[in-house]
Design a protein around this motif. Structure first.
Motif, mmCIF file in Angstrom:
data_model
loop_
_atom_site.group_PDB
_atom_site.id
_atom_site.type_symbol
_atom_site.label_atom_id
_atom_site.label_comp_id
_atom_site.label_asym_id
_atom_site.label_seq_id
_atom_site.Cartn_x
_atom_site.Cartn_y
_atom_site.Cartn_z
ATOM 1 N N SER B 59 0.823 -1.206 0.000
ATOM 2 C CA SER B 59 0.000 0.000 0.000
ATOM 3 C C SER B 59 0.861 1.263 0.000
ATOM 4 N N THR B 62 1.528 2.427 -3.549
ATOM 5 C CA THR B 62 0.387 3.162 -4.096
ATOM 6 C C THR B 62 0.300 4.553 -3.490
ATOM 7 N N ILE B 63 0.534 4.634 -2.185
ATOM 8 C CA ILE B 63 0.427 5.942 -1.534
ATOM 9 C C ILE B 63 1.440 6.913 -2.130
ATOM 10 N N ASP B 66 0.500 7.143 -6.298
ATOM 11 C CA ASP B 66 -0.818 7.628 -6.724
ATOM 12 C C ASP B 66 -1.322 8.791 -5.889
ATOM 13 N N PHE B 67 -0.744 9.002 -4.712
ATOM 14 C CA PHE B 67 -1.236 10.080 -3.861
ATOM 15 C C PHE B 67 -0.220 11.210 -3.745
ATOM 16 N N ARG B 68 0.995 10.857 -3.310
ATOM 17 C CA ARG B 68 1.924 11.928 -2.959
ATOM 18 C C ARG B 68 2.641 12.526 -4.156
#
Lengths: 394, 353
Positions: B59, B62-63, B66-68
């Motif tokens: 995860s 992905t963090i 796709d997020f940071r």
């Protein structure tokens, strides 16, 4: 924080016992004086009395010719207790200071929340309702018919109640709720105009049966204790039987709820109402270890870090399909639950204006909601069941 | 070497050092922005992930990716685009407080998107028409902001007072929110939902799919901005002087409006209005570099704008284990005092124009 609030609670209980003892003595004296009046009516203590088992938010005490109802902690962070002194209509009694005097059985009621309407429906007391805030959101067929026949009036939305309309309806009580937001609650203005506002704190309950038990709260005002006890006992029995069934499987699927909204993802605390539902349905809620009874405000990456591999995703906001979820935020597709299309929402029973029956009849039918959830998490336990409030999102 | 020449070369060296330090700070801030978030990822794991090795926690990959990373890239783009568009507007309007937020250009972008989503029913119409919802939004936002720029340019030829222009810009913002409110009132549930999602725009809401649209658009805006460096310098000397050097004023203005519209409108289309960066950053640069030369100010505003928004985003992420603060609140806290200072010391600011 929880510890201290528990401490507060116990302290409050002690205080309450002391207060109640003092009050009992005061009342005894008074009721002796008023006995002649009370005798004309059927005395309350001959009625069936309600016993509260699950709800923590209110208590009822029966006296000679009166009922005392107390509502504790009307909103999050409050330590108020609201007191209602109920006497039979046309008997006379002077309430003690701080108690609101209400004559029962009430004949006309205004409801400010759909959950209050649900309580009335549960007791077949819909015809007592004369006004509702937000009539367009009502799902109940019978109540909608009464609205269409103009027997129930629209009294405006919660931010701007039509006070003149409410006054013209001459309600015996206005069932309201207290948000605790300064300047938001309008019930004080209603009280000033001489109306009896009864604060209902059902939304503070943390268990499904506790919430449903508020039917007894309304029953005290409508003198329907007997019917409330009987009907609640049926719900209680079925709910507990379902919960017992769901406690059998050893493998409990992991679950999370909600969706990111403007950078904030609100998830229920580990001891919240929603978490208790999931627990009773035999699911393993991702934040079950959290001690909060309210909600947690997280952001997307926090939720993702915890729930990436969860098996089920329940109630993703107002999202109504997998496709919509991907449009909302394509990163939602990273959740295993979304990849496996294990998306469920409680939006089956919604009227044309977006009124959710889940928040209406769902309040008084926790056994059906629980059955739905068990069906989702453990389909093998309920092979012939069909979902009522929930559906798998397409 | 003459005395004057020595001073010039000394300030040249000073500015080179300053420019390189901002560039280095920008890189550090970028890494810090990726490193900081509500989920605690150890730095060793982070570098592993960034260098393409998978971390033990799936995860976390992905963090980070796709997020940071999209968030940090968006912060860089937003800061650079807003600062450059603010600089262009200040020289175009010859007005020290001009900026996309204060003069209602962001509001114009909002109106463009509101009209697109609410008046056309829903996004699906334009999705079929243009093929990708992102392009529809960015075109609507750029059109909206460019039209406001034209309007403000027209007004500024008649009114010379900077505070009056500022007030007109704010009034325009109010009118736009009123129109958007009326549109919301008359639109159906689906398009309202689509518009609500859009109006929530923030740095963290931008995903790769949108960056594929945003980055090429902004590159066009930046390229035009660099082409316009010389005309901007000429504009500073006064329109009559600029004309006398053979500058095509009309063409210059239109190109500047297109570039500013793309930069400010594009960012507003995906991040929502981010205030004060466009006004504050060019001023900070004029003070730091002690120059009004756009050959330095354009690249300097670009990188320092990016740095400032990255810092704002890091500050917004600081309340750990909690929801991050809205970026617009942080930029306003930093930017508004600078704008107040400019207005109070208007004589000082006027010396630049």
């Amino acid at each position: 924080m929880n510890l201290s609030s528990k401490h507060d609670m116990s302290l409050r209980h002690v205080m309450f016992v002391i207060l109640a003892t003092v009050l009992i003595f005061c009342c005894k004296e008074k009721s002796n004086r008023e006995q002649s009046v009370a005798e004309k009516k059927e005395p309350f203590d001959s009625l069936t009395q309600v016993q509260i088992k699950y709800a923590n938010g209110f208590s009822v005490r029966y006296g000679d010719g009166f009922k005392e109802v107390e509502v504790y902690q009307p909103f999050e962070g409050s330590d108020d207790t609201l007191r209602y002194f109920l006497i039979p209509r046309e008997s006379s009694a002077v309430p003690k200071g701080g108690w609101t005097l209400i004559e029962t059985p009430i004949r006309f009621m205004v409801c400010l929340s759909t959950t209050h309407v649900a309580l009335a429906s549960f007791l077949d007391a819909e015809n007592l309702i004369v006004g509702i805030s937000g009539t367009q959101f009502i799902y109940d067929e019978k109540v909608r018919k009464l609205i269409a026949e103009n027997k129930i009036a629209e009294i405006g939305n919660e931010e701007s109640l039509d006070q003149e309309k409410i006054l013209s309806l001459h309600p015996d009580i206005i069932m309201a709720y207290h948000t605790g937001i300064e300047g938001y609650d309008q019930y004080e203005r209603l009280e000033e105009s001489g109306l009896n506002v009864v604060i209902n704190a059902d939304f503070m309950e943390t268990t499904p049966l506790g919430l449903c038990e508020w039917v007894k709260f309304l029953a005290v005002f409508t003198d329907q204790e007997k019917i409330a006890n009987e009907r609640f006992a049926v719900v209680e029995h079925e709910y507990n039987a379902m919960a017992k069934l769901a406690s059998i499987p050893l493998k409990k699927p992991t679950v999370f709820t909600g969706v990111d909204w403007n950078g904030t993802w609100s998830v229920p605390g580990g001891r919240s109402f929603a978490a208790n539902y999931l627990k009773d349905a035999g699911a393993d809620y991702v934040w079950k270890k959290n001690p909060e009874t309210g909600k947690l405000l997280l952001d997307f990456e926090q939720v993702y870090a915890e729930a990436a591999d969860a098996d089920f995703w329940i109630n993703p906001g107002s999202i109504s399909s997998w496709h919509e979820l991907m449009e909302w935020d394509p990163r939602c597709g990273n959740f295993k639950a979304a990849q496996n299309r294990n998306l469920f929402s409680n939006d089956v029973r919604v009227n044309e204006n977006g009124g959710f029956d889940y928040f209406e009849s769902g309040v008084t039918h926790p056994q059906i909601l629980l059955k739905d959830l068990i069906h989702i998490f453990h389909p093998e336990l309920l092979p012939d069941n069909e979902l009522v409030y929930y559906r798998q999102l397409p | 070497m003459s005395e004057v020449g020595r001073i010039v070369s000394a300030s040249k060296w000073r500015n080179r050092i300053l420019f390189s330090s901002i560039l280095i700070l920008l890189m550090i801030a970028f890494v810090a922005d990726v490193a900081i978030g509500s989920v605690n990822i150890p730095f060793a794991e982070l570098t592993k992930i960034l260098f393409g090795k998978t971390s033990g926690h799936e995860s976390w990959n992905t963090i980070v990716f796709d997020f940071r990373l999209p968030r940090a890239i968006t912060a860089v783009l937003a800061g650079a685009a807003l600062a450059v568009s603010g600089l262009q507007m200040q020289s175009l309007f010859r007005n020290p407080i001009a900026g996309p937020y204060l003069l209602g250009v962001s509001s114009g972008a909002s109106l463009g998107v509101a009209l697109l989503i609410l008046a056309t029913g829903s996004l699906t119409f334009f999705k079929d028409f243009i093929g990708n919802e992102g392009w529809g939004m960015i075109i609507a936002a750029i059109t909206g902001s460019s039209l406001v720029l034209l309007l403000m340019l027209f007004i500024s030829t008649r009114v010379n007072d900077i505070t009056t222009i500022l007030i007109i810009g704010m009034m325009f913002g109010s009118v736009v929110s009123a129109i958007v409110g009326i549109l919301e009132y008359y639109s159906d549930n689906d398009s309202l939902k689509a518009f609500t999602i859009w109006s929530f725009g923030s740095l963290s809401g931008v995903v790769w799919k949108q960056l594929h649209v945003l980055i090429p658009s902004l590159i066009i805006g930046f390229v035009v901005a660099f082409i316009m460096i010389k005309p901007l310098n000429l504009l500073l000397l006064g329109e009559n002087y600029a004309k006398s050097t053979g500058l095509n004023l009309m063409r210059t203005r239109i190109l500047l409006i297109i570039s500013t519209g793309i930069l400010a409108g594009g960012i507003t289309a995906f991040c929502g209005p981010i205030g004060f960066i466009g006004t504050a950053v060019p001023h900070i640069n004029r003070i730091i570099f002690k120059t009004t030369d756009h050959r330095l100010l354009v690249p300097a505003s670009l990188i320092s704008g990016a740095l400032l928004v990255l810092i704002c985003d890091i500050v917004a992420q600081l309340p750990k284990d909690q929801v991050s603060l809205p970026i617009n609140a942080i930029t306003a806290l930093i930017g508004a005092p600078i704008v107040i200072w400019i207005i109070l010391s208007r004589r000082g600011a006027k010396s630049f124009f």
